[in-house]
Design an enzyme around this catalytic site. Structure first.
Site, short mmCIF file in Angstrom:
data_model
loop_
_atom_site.label_atom_id
_atom_site.label_comp_id
_atom_site.label_asym_id
_atom_site.label_seq_id
_atom_site.Cartn_x
_atom_site.Cartn_y
_atom_site.Cartn_z
CD GLN A 110 -2.67 1.71 1.23
OE1 GLN A 110 -3.46 0.89 0.81
NE2 GLN A 110 -2.93 3.00 1.21
CB THR A 111 2.71 3.32 -1.64
OG1 THR A 111 3.47 4.51 -1.42
CG2 THR A 111 2.46 3.17 -3.12
NE ARG A 112 -0.40 8.79 3.60
CZ ARG A 112 -0.22 8.14 4.74
NH1 ARG A 112 -0.58 6.87 4.84
NH2 ARG A 112 0.28 8.75 5.79
N GLY A 122 4.82 -2.25 7.11
CA GLY A 122 6.09 -1.73 7.61
C GLY A 122 5.88 -0.88 8.84
NE ARG A 123 9.64 4.25 12.38
CZ ARG A 123 9.07 5.43 12.36
NH1 ARG A 123 8.37 5.80 11.30
NH2 ARG A 123 9.19 6.25 13.38
CG ASP A 124 3.23 5.52 11.89
OD1 ASP A 124 2.25 5.07 12.51
OD2 ASP A 124 3.40 6.74 11.69
CG HIS A 125 0.22 -0.01 7.03
ND1 HIS A 125 0.78 -0.52 5.89
CD2 HIS A 125 -1.10 0.15 6.77
CE1 HIS A 125 -0.16 -0.66 4.97
NE2 HIS A 125 -1.31 -0.26 5.48
CB ALA A 126 -2.73 3.39 7.60
CG HIS A 159 9.01 3.33 0.41
ND1 HIS A 159 9.47 4.58 0.06
CD2 HIS A 159 8.40 3.47 1.60
CE1 HIS A 159 9.13 5.45 0.99
NE2 HIS A 159 8.49 4.80 1.95
CG HIS A 188 12.21 7.84 -1.16
ND1 HIS A 188 12.61 8.64 -2.20
CD2 HIS A 188 11.21 8.51 -0.53
CE1 HIS A 188 11.92 9.77 -2.18
NE2 HIS A 188 11.05 9.71 -1.19
#
Ligand SMILES: [Zn+2]
Length: 390
Positions: A198-200, A292-296, A207, A204
């Protein structure tokens, strides 16, 4: 031969899109109905229903489902669902709608008629209850909380028949892939274990590394982007898509990653939203979600790994799609390569990390970002975007 994961709820995909042959006639009828304006989030939810991503929902939630979802992540029939899908209206408008009345749902921004809903229930909600459970916050600095607090005081529930997917299918021709289509695509590629990313944001190297770890242990990765409305200051979808494509074209083995997008609007609900993202990806045919870290997350409302831990609190059978929990990734100058907090024994001082704010400053000033942090092809696209922004 093994198969893709089943859609949520165990049945078949449920698209609420009215068959094309009937759409024109239904649109004419909708124009004669009472109009209910929707926020951008509500409109995006309607389009998610159309594409089948909200399987097995058949419309906006009633009070029992809303309450169960907020409190226990359960619909009244026991089905796992972590985020309320609701439609709100003003007191005045809600009061004028009769029981069982059909109304036209209208995109409040474009004025386009999006759907017909048969209103089966009207109810007031305790917004603080929703926010403290779903967002773990009630202050309106939280962008998700603020949207709930701003919405109308009455929720309208009922079954929805969707008449339009808005501009998505034309604006994002290649990217707009419905769950039935992603499933067909995976089947055609012979993939059964598929990880969604998931990405917004543009991607880099950290990711890229997350995604490549997933490629090592699955058949392929579905790079799945948010095409719905973002926070002010976020990089627009068109730019992000180009930046991600530049990364795939230059640094991925052909055929290992598929780029797509969906019309969801972020809630920034952290752990609850991570669960929701996994549920939706199950509908798209993905067996795993990279978490990953701090998703959403947003700000410092959630602990960095809350969105990973929350999966351990679910009951058996709640979700088929599983998280791929991966630690913070970075380039370490002592390891001479990409690593994670789990594999690199060195300190923070040798890990190359550039904050989002710092990146924006550097890109706006036309400065290069170190290749250990971001691929030059990606940097070039972002620099160009910031240069034209001025
Ligand atoms: Zn290291």
């Amino acid at each position: 031969m093994s198969e893709l994961v089943a859609p949520h709820g165990g049945g078949s995909l449920k698209s609420l899109f009215v068959p094309e042959a009937e759409r024109a006639e239904e649109l004419k009828r909708a124009a004669t109905l009472r109009q209910v304006p929707m926020t951008s989030r509500e409109t995006s939810d309607v389009i998610m229903m159309a594409m089948g991503a909200y399987t097995p929902l058949d419309g906006f939630m009633g009070e029992a489902d809303w309450h169960g979802v907020c409190g226990d992540m359960k619909m009244s029939d026991g089905l796992f669902w972590p985020i309320p899908i609701t439609l709100s209206a003003s007191q005045e408008l809600a009061g004028s709608i009769g029981d069982g009345e059909e109304v036209a749902l209208v995109d409040g921004e474009s004025d386009e008629i999006m759907a017909i809903m048969t209103v089966s229930e009207k109810y007031a909600i305790d917004k603080a209850f929703e926010c403290s459970n779903v967002y773990r916050a009630t202050d309106t600095d939280h962008p998700g909380v603020s949207k709930v607090m701003e919405q109308g005081p009455v929720n309208l529930a009922g079954t929805v028949s969707v008449l339009s997917e808005g501009e998505y299918p034309t604006k994002y021709k290649e990217l707009y892939i419905r769950p039935a289509e992603s499933r067909a695509l995976f089947a055609e590629k012979g993939w059964t274990r598929v990880a969604a990313f998931q990405t917004r944001n543009p991607m880099h190297r950290s990711h890229e590394h997350l995604v490549k770890i997933a490629i090592e242990v699955t058949d392929g990765v579905f790079i799945h982007q948010v095409l719905g409305k973002l926070k002010p200051g976020d990089i627009p979808a068109e730019v992000r898509v180009d930046a991600i494509q530049a990364m795939i074209d230059n640094y991925f083995v052909p055929g290992t990653a598929v780029q797509a997008g969906y019309p969801i609007e972020m809630r920034y609900a952290g752990p609850r939203e991570a669960l929701f993202h996994a549920l939706l990806r199950q509908n798209f045919g993905c067996s795993h979600l990279i978490v990953g870290r701090d998703h959403a997350g947003v700000g410092d409302y959630y602990g960095p790994f809350d969105a990973q831990h929350v999966f351990d609190t679910l009951w058996d059978g709640a979700l088929i799609t599983q998280p791929l929990k991966i630690d913070i990734t970075f380039y370490c100058t002592d390891c001479y390569g990409m690593a994670t907090a789990k594999t690199c024994p060195h300190g923070e001082d040798v890990r190359i990390n550039i904050s989002g704010t710092k990146q924006r400053e550097m890109l706006s000033a036309g400065e290069d970002i170190p290749p250990e942090f971001s691929r030059p092809q990606v940097v070039a696209i972002l620099k160009d975007y910031y240069a034209n922004l001025k």
